[in-house]
Design an enzyme around this catalytic site. Structure first.
Site, PDB file in Angstrom:
ATOM      1  N   GLU A 196      -5.222  -4.898  10.940  1.00  0.00           N
ATOM      2  CA  GLU A 196      -4.089  -3.949  10.897  1.00  0.00           C
ATOM      3  C   GLU A 196      -4.232  -3.283  12.480  1.00  0.00           C
ATOM      4  OE1 GLU A 196      -2.076  -2.861   7.152  1.00  0.00           O
ATOM      5  OE2 GLU A 196      -3.888  -1.445   6.962  1.00  0.00           O
TER       6      GLU A 196
ATOM      7  N   GLY B 286       3.159   1.797  10.900  1.00  0.00           N
ATOM      8  CA  GLY B 286       4.319   2.854  10.720  1.00  0.00           C
ATOM      9  C   GLY B 286       5.172   3.145  12.120  1.00  0.00           C
TER      10      GLY B 286
ATOM     11  N   SER C  24       3.741  -2.516  10.328  1.00  0.00           N
ATOM     12  CA  SER C  24       5.296  -2.751  10.687  1.00  0.00           C
ATOM     13  C   SER C  24       5.917  -4.060  10.110  1.00  0.00           C
ATOM     14  CB  SER C  24       5.560  -2.528  11.816  1.00  0.00           C
ATOM     15  OG  SER C  24       5.305  -1.013  12.314  1.00  0.00           O
TER      16      SER C  24
ATOM     17  N   LYS D 282      -0.070   4.185  -0.167  1.00  0.00           N
ATOM     18  CA  LYS D 282      -0.394   5.559   0.277  1.00  0.00           C
ATOM     19  C   LYS D 282      -0.463   6.799  -0.343  1.00  0.00           C
ATOM     20  CE  LYS D 282       0.241   3.262   4.993  1.00  0.00           C
ATOM     21  NZ  LYS D 282       0.415   3.353   6.269  1.00  0.00           N
TER      22      LYS D 282
ATOM     23  N   HIS E 239      -9.293   1.296   5.508  1.00  0.00           N
ATOM     24  CA  HIS E 239      -7.972   1.709   6.081  1.00  0.00           C
ATOM     25  C   HIS E 239      -8.136   2.502   7.596  1.00  0.00           C
ATOM     26  CE1 HIS E 239      -3.707   2.521   7.010  1.00  0.00           C
ATOM     27  NE2 HIS E 239      -3.428   1.617   6.041  1.00  0.00           N
TER      28      HIS E 239
ATOM     29  N   GLU F  89      -6.346   4.684   8.426  1.00  0.00           N
ATOM     30  CA  GLU F  89      -6.315   6.233   8.060  1.00  0.00           C
ATOM     31  C   GLU F  89      -7.557   6.913   7.533  1.00  0.00           C
ATOM     32  OE1 GLU F  89      -2.499   5.532   5.936  1.00  0.00           O
ATOM     33  OE2 GLU F  89      -1.552   4.969   7.648  1.00  0.00           O
TER      34      GLU F  89
ATOM     35  N   ASN G 278       0.656  -1.054  -0.037  1.00  0.00           N
ATOM     36  CA  ASN G 278      -0.029   0.009  -0.002  1.00  0.00           C
ATOM     37  C   ASN G 278       0.862   1.173   0.061  1.00  0.00           C
ATOM     38  OD1 ASN G 278      -1.859   2.058   0.623  1.00  0.00           O
ATOM     39  ND2 ASN G 278      -2.152   1.400   2.606  1.00  0.00           N
TER      40      ASN G 278
END
Ligand code: PEP
Length: 255
Positions: free
Chosen positions: A169, A175, A215, A13, A99, A101, A11
Site C-alpha cells: 500500500e 485515499g 485507491s 477503518k 497499516h 495509518e 478495510n
C-alpha cells in the site's frame, strides 16, 4: 503449480455504525449470487465494535471477517487494546497489522508490527501485514529500500502462505485517487516475492498472497488485479458502499 486464491478485503477503518451493516449484507448477497463464478475470497475488516455483528451477516455467504489491529500480548493491563485472541473469540479469522495509518498515527515500528503479526499467528489468525513507501521516499527512489526494510523487520520467520498475507500500500496512494503505474506495481510485487523468498524460502514465499491497496475502485480494479503477482486488493474508502465494493469484487468474476 502454485495456486493462490485472490482476496478482496475491505478495510472500514474508523467508519461504520450498526446502521451501516446493511452495506455488508448487500455485498454478501451479491457474493452468494455470484457463487462459483467468483474466483476470489471476500473479507470485511470492520471496526472492532462491529466484528461480531459482521460475522453474523457474513456467515451464509462465507465472507470472512478480519480486524484492523491487535496488541502483542494475549491479555493483561493494556486499557483500550484488544488481543489477537479476543479478536478470534469475536469471530475474526484475520487481522490487519502495520497499516500506514497505525505506523504514522501511533509510531508503530517494524519490530512492533512483526510482534503483532506473531501474536496473530499465535491466536490462529491470518496476519495481513501492510507495507509501502511514502511520497517522499518514492520521490528519492527509495521504494524498494523501504519494502526491503519493512519485509525483513515486520514479517515473522514463521510466516507461511496460510498464516500471512502482505499488502503493498503506497502511502501516497491511500485515499488520494492516485495509483502507481501497472509497471511500478509489478516491480514492487516481484521484489516483495523475491525478498520474502530470502526470508522464508522461495517455495513458501510463492504461497503468500500479495495484495495491492491504494485507491482501488471499480473503474481501475480489473486493470490492477491483472498485474503479475497481484493476488487481490485491500480496499479502504470504496469498501464502505456496497455498490462500489461489489464493483471491485466483480473484477474477479470468471465467465
Ligand atoms: C487503505 O487504507 O488500506 C486503503 C487502501 O485505502 P483506500 O482504498 O481508501 O485508498
Amino acid at each position: 503449480m502454485v495456486q493462490r486464491k485472490p482476496l478482496v478485503a475491505g478495510n472500514w477503518k474508523m467508519n461504520g455504525l450498526a446502521a451501516d451493516l446493511g452495506e455488508i449484507s448487500r455485498c454478501c448477497e451479491h457474493v452468494a449470487e455470484l457463487g462459483t463464478s467468483l474466483a476470489a475470497e471476500v473479507m470485511f475488516c470492520p471496526p472492532a465494535t462491529l466484528i461480531s455483528a459482521t460475522v453474523e451477516r457474513c456467515r451464509s455467504a462465507r465472507v470472512a471477517v478480519g480486524a484492523q489491529d491487535c496488541h502483542v500480548a494475549q491479555s493483561g493491563a493494556h486499557t483500550g487494546d484488544l488481543s489477537a485472541h479476543m479478536l478470534r473469540d469475536a469471530g475474526a479469522s484475520a487481522v490487519i497489522v502495520g497499516h500506514s495509518e497505525r505506523r504514522g498515527d501511533h509510531g508503530e515500528t517494524d519490530a512492533l508490527v512483526g510482534a503483532k503479526a506473531a501474536a496473530a499467528h499465535d491466536a490462529g489468525l491470518t496476519a495481513i501485514i501492510c507495507i509501502g513507501e511514502t511520497a517522499g521516499q518514492r520521490h528519492y527512489g527509495l521504494t524498494l529500500n523501504v519494502l526491503e526494510r519493512q519485509i525483513s523487520g515486520s514479517v515473522p520467520n514463521a510466516a507461511t502462505g496460510s498464516n500471512t498475507i502482505i499488502a503493498y500500500e503506497p502511502v501516497w496512494a491511500i485515499g488520494t485517487g492516485l495509483t502507481p503505474t501497472p509497471d511500478d506495481v509489478a516491480n514492487a510485487h516481484a521484489f516483495m516475492r523475491e525478498r520474502l523468498g530470502g526470508l522464508i524460502g522461495a517455495a513458501e514465499a510463492a504461497q503468500i498472497r500479495l495484495l495491492y491497496g491504494g485507491s482501488v475502485k471499480p473503474a481501475n480494479a480489473r486493470e490492477l488485479m491483472q498485474i503479475a503477482d497481484v493476488d487481490g486488493a485491500l480496499v479502504g474508502g470504496a469498501s464502505l458502499k456496497a455498490n462500489d465494493f461489489c464493483g471491485i469484487i466483480d473484477a474477479f468474476v470468471t465467465k
